[in-house]
Structures are given as C-alpha cells and as structure tokens.
Design an enzyme around this catalytic site. Structure first.
Site, PDB file in Angstrom:
ATOM      1  N   LYS A   1     -11.371  -1.677   7.322  1.00 55.50           N
ATOM      2  CA  LYS A   1     -10.464  -2.519   8.091  1.00 55.50           C
ATOM      3  C   LYS A   1     -10.855  -2.526   9.570  1.00 55.50           C
ATOM      4  O   LYS A   1     -10.750  -3.538  10.227  1.00 55.50           O
ATOM      5  CB  LYS A   1      -9.021  -2.041   7.929  1.00 55.50           C
TER       6      LYS A   1
ATOM      7  N   TRP B   1       0.836  -1.202   0.000  1.00 53.10           N
ATOM      8  CA  TRP B   1       0.000   0.000   0.000  1.00 53.10           C
ATOM      9  C   TRP B   1       0.867   1.247   0.000  1.00 53.10           C
ATOM     10  O   TRP B   1       0.571   2.229  -0.688  1.00 53.10           O
ATOM     11  CB  TRP B   1      -0.969  -0.003   1.180  1.00 53.10           C
TER      12      TRP B   1
ATOM     13  N   ASP C   1      -1.303   7.077   6.000  1.00 55.14           N
ATOM     14  CA  ASP C   1      -2.358   6.115   5.697  1.00 55.14           C
ATOM     15  C   ASP C   1      -2.486   5.233   6.932  1.00 55.14           C
ATOM     16  O   ASP C   1      -1.555   4.497   7.269  1.00 55.14           O
ATOM     17  CB  ASP C   1      -1.948   5.297   4.464  1.00 55.14           C
TER      18      ASP C   1
HETATM   19  C1  LIG Z   1      -6.736  -1.886   2.400  1.00 58.48           C
HETATM   20  C2  LIG Z   1      -5.750  -0.812   2.428  1.00 58.48           C
HETATM   21  C3  LIG Z   1      -5.736   0.201   1.463  1.00 58.48           C
HETATM   22  C4  LIG Z   1      -6.692   0.230   0.307  1.00 58.48           C
HETATM   23  O1  LIG Z   1      -7.916   0.659   0.731  1.00 58.48           O
HETATM   24  P1  LIG Z   1      -9.159   0.846  -0.267  1.00 58.48           P
HETATM   25  O2  LIG Z   1     -10.157   1.479   0.639  1.00 58.48           O
HETATM   26  O3  LIG Z   1      -9.528  -0.512  -0.744  1.00 58.48           O
HETATM   27  O4  LIG Z   1      -8.731   1.733  -1.368  1.00 58.48           O
HETATM   28  C5  LIG Z   1      -4.806   1.207   1.582  1.00 58.48           C
HETATM   29  N1  LIG Z   1      -3.903   1.220   2.588  1.00 58.48           N
HETATM   30  C6  LIG Z   1      -3.878   0.263   3.533  1.00 58.48           C
HETATM   31  C7  LIG Z   1      -2.873   0.325   4.628  1.00 58.48           C
HETATM   32  C8  LIG Z   1      -4.788  -0.778   3.481  1.00 58.48           C
HETATM   33  O5  LIG Z   1      -4.778  -1.736   4.411  1.00 58.48           O
END
Ligand SMILES: *Cc1c(COP(=O)(O)O)cnc(C)c1O
Length: 365
Positions: A197, A99, A173
């Site tokens: 998540k 990611w 993020d």
């Molecule tokens: C799952 C995830 C993403 C992607 O998220 P989406 O909402 O599917 O775009 C980005 N960063 C991390 C750390 C993730 O676990």
C-alpha cells in the site's frame, strides 16, 4: 498520456524507485548479478535488508526494544499469526471495516475473540468511540486506516485508544497508512502491514514487534508461524521476499531524502485537503466518510443521489484524462482515490481539475 494511478493496492511507487529497482534487476550495484538471483544470505543482500531496517527505525522513530521483520504472506497471514501467538484466553477487536473484521474472523478460530465496538451499523463510515476496553484481554486489535471504506483513526482518537487500553497490549494493522504519518510506536506491542500500500510492491509484510511481548507466547507453534523464530533469525528463517525488500529499502531512502515523516505527513495533508475541499464544494459529488474520520490515504466519494446514472460516464471522462484505479470497492460503490505517499500534489490537482471540468460539462451545457 500521463497516467495518474489512484489504485488502492498494489499502489503507486515513486518513479525513481521503480527505475532504481529496474537497474537492480539488471545489474545490482554493478556486481554483475541481478537482485533476482543473489542469495538472501549473501553480503550483497545483507547490506540491503540492514539498511531497510535502519531506515525504518530512523524514519518511524522506533525505540529500543523492538524488532523489525520482513516476512512473506501479506497482512492477511498476520490476521492468523497474531492470535496464534498471542490469543491465550481472550482478545478484543475494533471492527472498523472489511480488513478489521477479517482479522477478527481469523482470531475466532483460536479462542475467545470479541468485537469490542463496531461501525458496521453505518456501513463503516465512521470510527466508534463509545466503548471501553476490558482489562483482561490478551491484546486489543485496531486497524488504523480502513482502505476499503476510506476512514482513518485520527490522532485524537488514537490518543483516546492509548488511554483506554491501559495495560492491555495494543496491536495494529497499519497496512494502508504506515509511513504516511507520525506514529508513537512505543504505544504498540505489535504493528504490521502488507507493504504493497505504501512501501513496496506486493510480497513483503512488515512487522514491528516489542521484544518483551514475545515472552507472552505460551502455545507450542510450528517454527514458521512463531514470531520468536523469525526475530531470532532476523527475517531469514526461510527465504524472505528479496526483491520487494530491495524496493522497500529504495523507497525508504526516497522518503528520508525528501524529509521523512514530517515532510510526507504535510504533503499527505495538503493532498487530502485539496480533494476533500473539492468534494465538499461539489454540486454533484460527495465524500462518503464522516468528516472527522476521513482517510487521507483512501478518499471515497460518490455521485449525489440525483446524479447516480452518471457513474460510468464519469469513469470514462476520467479515463480520457489519464485517471486510473478510481473505481470504488464493490462494498461501497462509487469512486475511491487512493493518495498514497508516492502520489504527488500535482496528481491530486489533476483529479480536482478533472472533477471541476466534469461538473462544468454536465451542469453548464
Ligand atoms: C490490503 C490490506 C490488507 C490485506 O493485505 P494483504 O497483504 O493482501 O494480505 C489488510 N489490511 C489492510 C488495512 C489492508 O489495506
């Protein structure tokens, strides 16, 4: 049979939150309408999004001077929106996994994005520390929890980063560990995460942005991709994801009722200690991440080399015991037990018992 959902995302949610969501779908607060069919501009929805924001502020201890957004598009759209709004000359990225590198790939489109440090050399099993952060960056971007590889930036390493960034704005993020641990929001100019998540079903993206940071936007932007427009319109520039916001609010209520961040932090630690303890003592399994960088949310493990051919056999064994979503990401292989907030200690104990029973079966027969 009871199912234990260790899936990496969309993730497990508390049973009562799912039931309350279902009730809201049938008849929201006895108003005779479904959450699915009311206007996002109605008073009935306004109180929901207001409560979600207030709870988030309270639970995460968000200081004054920050705005909260609930937008569509997922964390992945933030990979683009962040540089689109804030990359004027140069941005730095900490490359700690899939990611993190996707975020970097998006930024490269808009300008001079640089990988300041990476743990790619060891297949992302650790969090790098040996680097400096150039002071002329527009921002420095980190990923606090690496969902796929199962590493997490621990508090000590976060504190190092806070020192290292100096005056450079810090962006993170936090998709897969937000609300799982205390976090000093004041250290960040922008925090974002896909809600699926640890907070809500898929469809809503959480953004916490320092209002002052908005002044750094110089590029002309289409309104839909301009943070200033979303802040000004309080997440209602276009139709926000109404249902996931509702579930997020219910989940935040659940978290607060149980004791908030202090409670969940302790419970997540207990879960991680249980499972890593089991793996460290195992004769046939081992955990993947470096010890000090182990994620509490996504626990990656593999069979030791001599037992590799038991992989499918263990999946089947675990499945018989109700364990779901244990398959590791294809880039890592093996197994990954995601232990998000809603996974309780009993669930992790059930997995530990399953691992013990499997060892017993294979080694002592
Ligand atoms: C799952 C995830 C993403 C992607 O998220 P989406 O909402 O599917 O775009 C980005 N960063 C991390 C750390 C993730 O676990």
């Amino acid at each position: 049979m009871k199912k234990y959902n260790f899936g990496a995302g969309p993730c497990i949610l508390p049973q009562e939150v799912i039931e309350q969501t279902a009730q809201g779908v049938l008849n929201l607060n006895n108003i005779g309408l479904s959450i699915l069919e009311i206007s996002h501009r109605s008073a009935d929805f306004q109180v929901i999004i207001d409560e979600a924001m207030a709870l988030l502020k309270e639970i995460l201890n968000i200081p004054e001077g920050y705005s909260i957004l609930f937008l569509g598009g997922g964390a992945s759209s933030q990979f683009a929106m962040v540089p689109y709004n804030f990359l004027n000359k140069k941005a730095g990225y900490l490359d700690t996994g899939v990611w993190a590198s996707k975020a970097y790939e998006s930024a490269k489109v808009y300008g001079d994005a640089q990988v300041v440090a990476s743990s790619k050399d060891k297949n992302y099993t650790y969090i790098p520390t040996d680097y400096t952060i150039p002071q002329d960056l527009d921002y420095f971007h980190i990923t606090t929890n690496n969902t796929i590889y199962g590493t997490e930036i621990n508090d000590a390493k976060l504190n190092e980063i806070y020192k290292k960034v100096g005056k450079v704005p810090l962006i993170s993020d936090m998709s897969s560990d937000i609300l799982s641990r205390p976090i000093d929001v004041s250290k960040y100019d922008l925090i974002y995460g896909g809600a699926q998540k640890n907070l809500a079903p898929a469809g809503v993206t959480l953004i916490i942005i320092k209002d002052e940071f908005l002044n750094k936007i110089t590029r002309e932007l289409p309104p839909m991709f301009d943070y200033r427009i979303h802040v000004k319109n309080e997440s209602m520039y276009n139709t926000p994801p109404v249902l996931p916001i509702y579930t997020a609010m219910l989940n935040l209520r659940w978290l607060k009722k149980n004791g908030g961040i202090a409670w969940i932090d302790k419970r997540n630690q207990e879960k991680a200690d249980l499972l890593y303890g089991c793996l460290d003592n195992s004769k046939i399994f081992r955990s993947v991440a470096e010890k000090e960088d182990r994620s509490r949310m996504n626990i990656s493990f593999v069979l030791k080399d001599e037992y590799q051919n038991w992989q499918d056999d263990f999946f089947e064994f675990a499945k018989q015991r109700g364990m779901v979503g244990l398959k590791g990401h294809r880039k890592v292989g093996g197994f990954r037990a995601s232990c998000y907030n809603a996974m309780d200690v009993e669930g992790v104990k059930a997995l530990v018992d399953c691992i013990h029973a499997y060892e017993e079966l294979k080694l002592n027969k």
